[in-house]
Write a protein that holds these residues in place. Structure first.
Motif, short mmCIF file in Angstrom:
data_model
loop_
_atom_site.label_atom_id
_atom_site.label_comp_id
_atom_site.label_asym_id
_atom_site.label_seq_id
_atom_site.Cartn_x
_atom_site.Cartn_y
_atom_site.Cartn_z
N PRO A 3 67.47 16.69 55.84
CA PRO A 3 67.55 16.83 57.30
C PRO A 3 66.23 16.46 57.95
CG PRO A 3 67.40 18.98 56.26
CD PRO A 3 67.51 17.97 55.15
N PRO A 4 66.24 16.22 59.25
CA PRO A 4 65.01 15.89 59.97
C PRO A 4 63.99 17.02 59.82
CG PRO A 4 66.93 15.73 61.43
CD PRO A 4 67.40 16.29 60.13
N LEU A 5 62.72 16.66 59.83
CA LEU A 5 61.66 17.65 59.68
C LEU A 5 61.60 18.61 60.86
CD1 LEU A 5 58.82 15.40 58.25
CD2 LEU A 5 60.18 17.10 57.02
N ALA A 6 61.94 18.14 62.03
CA ALA A 6 61.93 18.98 63.23
C ALA A 6 63.31 18.90 63.88
CB ALA A 6 60.85 18.52 64.20
N ALA A 7 64.10 19.93 63.64
CA ALA A 7 65.45 19.98 64.21
C ALA A 7 65.80 21.44 64.45
CB ALA A 7 66.45 19.34 63.26
N ASP A 8 66.86 21.66 65.17
CA ASP A 8 67.30 23.04 65.44
C ASP A 8 67.80 23.67 64.14
OD1 ASP A 8 70.54 22.97 65.57
OD2 ASP A 8 69.65 21.07 66.23
N GLU A 9 67.95 24.97 64.16
CA GLU A 9 68.31 25.74 62.98
C GLU A 9 69.64 25.28 62.37
OE1 GLU A 9 68.85 30.42 61.67
OE2 GLU A 9 69.00 29.88 63.79
N ARG A 10 70.64 25.08 63.19
CA ARG A 10 71.95 24.66 62.70
C ARG A 10 71.87 23.33 61.98
NH1 ARG A 10 76.85 26.46 64.24
NH2 ARG A 10 78.58 25.18 63.57
N THR A 11 71.16 22.37 62.57
CA THR A 11 71.00 21.05 61.96
C THR A 11 70.28 21.17 60.63
OG1 THR A 11 70.98 20.00 64.14
CG2 THR A 11 70.06 18.73 62.31
N GLN A 12 69.25 22.01 60.58
CA GLN A 12 68.52 22.22 59.34
C GLN A 12 69.42 22.83 58.26
OE1 GLN A 12 65.23 21.70 58.36
NE2 GLN A 12 64.78 20.60 60.24
N ASP A 120 75.80 32.98 64.63
CA ASP A 120 75.87 34.43 64.72
C ASP A 120 77.27 35.00 64.48
OD1 ASP A 120 73.13 34.78 65.28
OD2 ASP A 120 73.48 34.29 67.39
N ASP A 121 78.29 34.14 64.48
CA ASP A 121 79.65 34.61 64.19
C ASP A 121 79.70 35.16 62.78
OD1 ASP A 121 80.69 33.93 66.68
OD2 ASP A 121 81.33 31.95 66.03
N VAL A 122 80.66 36.05 62.53
CA VAL A 122 80.78 36.67 61.20
C VAL A 122 82.15 36.38 60.61
CG1 VAL A 122 79.11 38.50 61.67
CG2 VAL A 122 81.54 38.88 62.17
N GLU A 123 82.23 36.60 59.32
CA GLU A 123 83.47 36.40 58.58
C GLU A 123 84.62 37.19 59.21
OE1 GLU A 123 82.08 36.46 54.00
OE2 GLU A 123 81.66 38.27 55.15
N ARG A 124 85.81 36.62 59.15
CA ARG A 124 86.98 37.33 59.63
C ARG A 124 87.56 38.24 58.56
NH1 ARG A 124 89.58 32.21 62.92
NH2 ARG A 124 88.07 32.30 64.61
N LEU A 125 87.32 37.89 57.30
CA LEU A 125 87.82 38.68 56.18
C LEU A 125 86.74 39.64 55.72
CD1 LEU A 125 90.21 38.96 54.15
CD2 LEU A 125 89.00 37.32 52.70
N VAL A 126 87.09 40.90 55.57
CA VAL A 126 86.15 41.89 55.06
C VAL A 126 86.24 41.85 53.54
CG1 VAL A 126 85.52 44.34 54.98
CG2 VAL A 126 86.45 43.36 57.08
N VAL A 127 85.15 41.45 52.88
CA VAL A 127 85.19 41.29 51.43
C VAL A 127 84.18 42.18 50.70
CG1 VAL A 127 86.08 38.94 51.47
CG2 VAL A 127 83.62 39.31 51.57
N ARG A 128 83.37 42.92 51.43
CA ARG A 128 82.37 43.76 50.78
C ARG A 128 82.10 44.98 51.66
NH1 ARG A 128 80.59 39.65 53.16
NH2 ARG A 128 80.80 38.14 51.50
N ASP A 129 81.69 46.05 51.02
CA ASP A 129 81.39 47.29 51.74
C ASP A 129 80.20 47.15 52.67
OD1 ASP A 129 83.47 48.55 50.46
OD2 ASP A 129 82.20 49.44 48.91
N ALA A 130 79.28 46.25 52.36
CA ALA A 130 78.05 46.09 53.15
C ALA A 130 78.29 45.45 54.51
CB ALA A 130 77.02 45.27 52.37
N GLY A 131 79.48 44.96 54.77
CA GLY A 131 79.79 44.36 56.06
C GLY A 131 80.12 42.89 55.94
N ARG A 132 80.24 42.27 57.09
CA ARG A 132 80.62 40.86 57.16
C ARG A 132 79.38 39.98 57.28
NH1 ARG A 132 85.97 41.01 61.02
NH2 ARG A 132 86.85 42.86 60.04
N ILE A 138 76.00 32.73 55.36
CA ILE A 138 76.87 31.92 54.49
C ILE A 138 76.22 30.58 54.19
CG2 ILE A 138 79.08 30.69 54.35
CD1 ILE A 138 80.27 33.07 56.02
N LEU A 139 75.67 29.93 55.21
CA LEU A 139 75.03 28.62 54.99
C LEU A 139 73.82 28.77 54.06
CD1 LEU A 139 75.33 27.10 58.56
CD2 LEU A 139 76.55 26.36 56.50
N CYS A 140 73.01 29.80 54.29
CA CYS A 140 71.85 30.02 53.40
C CYS A 140 72.32 30.30 51.97
CB CYS A 140 71.00 31.19 53.90
SG CYS A 140 70.05 30.82 55.39
#
Length: 166
Positions: A3-12, A120-132, A138-140
């Protein structure tokens, strides 16, 4: 391509994930079916080139289609309740080319899904006790997951035929 060296978070984030994804197919180039399915590690017999590609495909599906979109598993996945936890890696009878095509198609679907969500959106499916998990998380996680398995592919290729990559 990185990715570009200087870009917004989503692009990175998407850029780094796409970069990792783009390295999977080249790491498999030139392998015959026997080597693609060869079990080299007695303690991890499912860790084959083919098994890793299949795993990466289903990890994409699990995080983006099931967890983020909330699509219920109605039998379309290789795993079942109470089944083997790594069932997606049982691919001895599946050609590597097919697995790579399925992986590429899944990555494309994942990007289409992510395009409809904010970081900032979160998963629609609850798959763990720690939350969504957020889309950002997810990307990270998928960058880490894909990069880790690229390292496994490097090691397997080096043992098979002394080929290694960047």
């Amino acid at each position: 391509m990185r990715p570009p060296l200087a870009a917004d978070e989503r692009t990175q984030l998407i850029g780094w994930l796409d970069h990792q994804r783009s390295l999977v197919r080249p790491k498999c180039e030139g392998l015959g079916e026997i080597d693609a399915h060869r079990k080299l590690l007695s303690t991890s017999p499912l860790m084959t080139v083919a098994g890793l590609v299949a795993h990466l495909r289903w990890v994409e599906y699990s995080w983006f289609t099931e967890n983020l979109l909330g699509t219920p598993d109605t039998g379309q996945t290789p795993w079942t309740e109470g089944g083997h936890p790594d069932a997606e890696m049982f691919v001895d009878d599946v050609p590597l080319a097919q697995l790579l095509d399925e992986y590429d198609a899944e990555c494309k679907r994942s990007n289409e899904i992510v395009a409809g969500f904010s970081l900032d959106d979160v998963e629609r499916l609850v798959v763990r006790d720690a939350g969504r998990a957020s889309v950002r998380y997810i990307l990270c996680h998928m960058i880490e997951e894909t990069a880790r398995h690229l390292g496994h592919l490097d090691i397997i290729r080096e043992v098979l035929d002394r080929v290694n990559g960047d």
